[in-house]
Design an enzyme around this catalytic site. Structure first.
Site, short mmCIF file in Angstrom:
data_model
loop_
_atom_site.label_atom_id
_atom_site.label_comp_id
_atom_site.label_asym_id
_atom_site.label_seq_id
_atom_site.Cartn_x
_atom_site.Cartn_y
_atom_site.Cartn_z
N LYS A 128 37.11 32.26 45.01
CA LYS A 128 37.61 32.94 44.00
C LYS A 128 39.08 32.68 44.21
O LYS A 128 39.61 32.37 44.93
CB LYS A 128 37.57 34.60 44.23
N ASP A 168 37.72 35.35 35.11
CA ASP A 168 37.65 36.66 35.64
C ASP A 168 38.54 37.53 34.84
O ASP A 168 39.00 37.26 33.99
CB ASP A 168 37.79 36.97 37.09
N1 GLU Z 1 34.29 35.97 37.57
C1 GLU Z 1 32.94 35.87 37.25
C2 GLU Z 1 32.01 36.59 38.26
O1 GLU Z 1 32.74 37.34 38.99
C3 GLU Z 1 32.08 34.61 37.09
C4 GLU Z 1 32.47 33.36 38.07
C5 GLU Z 1 31.99 32.11 37.33
O2 GLU Z 1 31.41 32.26 36.33
O3 GLU Z 1 32.21 31.05 37.95
O4 GLU Z 1 30.88 36.25 39.01
#
Ligand code: GLU
Length: 453
Positions: A128, A168
């Site tokens: 992340k 996100d």
């Molecule tokens: N931000 C999204 C999550 O919390 C998706 C992340 C992604 O698609 O890599 O899962």
């Protein structure tokens, strides 16, 4: 040592080493405590120091981001990428642009992502990133310059087989577009290094809808298992971003009525049901607030945050059958959970990451409310990112129906695996334990198989 002592020792390690990271500690506590029965049966996890290794990111990158605002002034921010685990595949997880972003929040999100991604059954690790940058009120040109400045450093650390970021909070198709353009310019590569791209240049259909649709697909499996459906149900969906909007869309398709939405300033109660076209126009096109929705929609009422009762988040005081917390972490407190229960809520499905506090979560599990934890319920977004990676690797694009079918099948499979794992370990109906144990086991076994790295 007993599994309980092993867990406590690992949590003490986090407290010592990461003493100023309470949110990371909160999510690690939830995961580690619920996998105790698995650790009791399998001593090899302790023998191979799996927990100590697992709570430590493989790599954390912190960097300076400088961009020039519209007044010509230099603005500085912290940029981050937490590359937590690559045992199941390239680091995968979104980028968050929000003033609250710090290492604590990103470590929690990356840690959650490891187990969520494991549950999807795809070969993706956990990561992340983001920045403490507030896109609210910024001009399009400022957003573009920020994204380019951010990518000028991040591009050195990512790649389609090493780390694949996505969106996100605060990062949607527009930001992914600017970041992809910058990535391509810097590296001279057109590849699937970012997901959530626009459809015309490598994005996947259904990616935009996937997190919301997936949460409803997952919740629908719970209802089906209990001989029930969404038909005629009254729902509350917190938030008003991408997750909330497509949760509402799928709930409407399933015959439910959504009567409340929110943002960080307040919430809207619309007794006739949210007008999705108006909401999409306000949020996706005009980039406005939910108060503007209330101004334009006859019969809708706006309750500003300043009027909330002390200690409660206003939107959870709205009576409903099903609640979908889809805004942000710790948005639903013990008080809110009690409120929902008192008002007859039967199901809570998490679209956001860790929206319920540990106390709220415990109350919900004890109360008998059906509870779909984030790791399982909101895995549809990242799963569809995985499908986008597959399409990019094959230089192909699937139809909306094909992707939607695959997403639906993945969510059903996650439900089956989490509920069966919960049963197997004696926690019938506790999908938190089911999701954590099933997600953890795959990662932990792979760590042992890959040796000490
Ligand atoms: N931000 C999204 C999550 O919390 C998706 C992340 C992604 O698609 O890599 O899962």
């Amino acid at each position: 040592m007993s599994a309980k002592s092993y867990v406590n020792e690992t949590l003490d390690l986090i407290k010592r080493v990461s003493s100023r990271q309470p949110i990371f500690l909160q999510c690690a506590t939830e995961v580690l405590k619920s996998i105790t029965p698995l650790l009791d049966l399998n001593k090899q996890y302790e023998e191979h120091a799996v927990l100590q290794r697992m709570v430590m990111p493989e790599r954390t990158i912190i960097f300076r981001v400088v961009y020039i605002d519209d007044k010509g002034h230099a603005q500085t921010h912290f940029g981050y990428r937490v590359q937590f685990s690559s045992v199941l595949g390239p680091y995968k997880g979104g980028l968050r642009f929000h003033p609250s972003v710090n290492l604590d929040i990103l470590k929690f999100l990356a840690f959650e992502q490891i187990f969520k991604n494991s549950l999807t059954g795809l070969h993706i690790g956990g990561g992340k990133g983001g920045a403490n940058f507030d896109p609210k009120g910024k001009s399009d040109a400022e957003i573009m310059r920020f994204c380019q400045a951010f990518m000028s450093e991040l591009s050195k650390h990512i790649g389609y087989s090493t780390d694949v970021p996505a969106g996100d909070i605060g990062v949607g198709a527009r930001e992914i577009g600017y970041m992809f353009g910058a990535y391509k310019k810097i590296t001279s590569k057109f590849d699937g290094t970012l997901t959530g791209k626009a459809i015309n240049w490598g994005g996947s259909l259904v990616r935009k809808e996937a997190t919301g649709y997936g949460a409803v697909y997952f919740a629908n499996e719970i209802l089906k298992d209990n001989k029930d459906s969404f038909e005629g149900k009254t729902c509350v969906v917190s938030g008003s971003g991408n997750v909330a909007i497509y949760t509402i869309e799928k709930l409407h398709q399933y015959g439910a009525k959504v009567v409340a939405i929110s943002d960080s300033d307040g919430y809207v109660y619309d007794k006739d049901g949210i007008d999705l076209e108006l909401l999409k126009d306000i949020k996706e096109v005009r980039r406005l607030r939910v108060s503007d929705y209330a101004n334009e929609k006859k019969g809708a009422v706006y309750i500003s945050k300043v009027n909330y009762e002390k200690g409660t988040n206003g939107v959870w005081s709205v009576p409903c059958d099903c609640a979908f917390p889809s805004a942000t972490q710790n948005e639903l407190s013990l008080e809110d959970a009690k409120n929902l229960h008192k008002n007859g809520c039967k199901l809570i499905a998490e679209g956001a990451n860790m929206p319920c506090t540990l106390e709220a979560q415990k109350f919900i599990l004890d109360s008998g409310i059906f509870y779909a934890p984030a790791k399982a319920a909101n895995a549809g977004g990242v799963a569809t990112s995985g499908l986008e990676m597959q399409q990019n690797a094959n230089m192909t694009s699937w139809t909306f129906e094909e992707v939607d079918q695959k997403l639906h099948a993945i969510m059903k499979d996650i439900y089956t695996r989490t509920s069966e794992t919960a049963k197997e370990f004696g926690f019938e109906n506790n999908l938190v334990a089911g999701a954590n144990i099933a997600g953890f086991k795959k990662v932990a076994d792979a760590m042992i198989e890959q040796g000490y790295i």
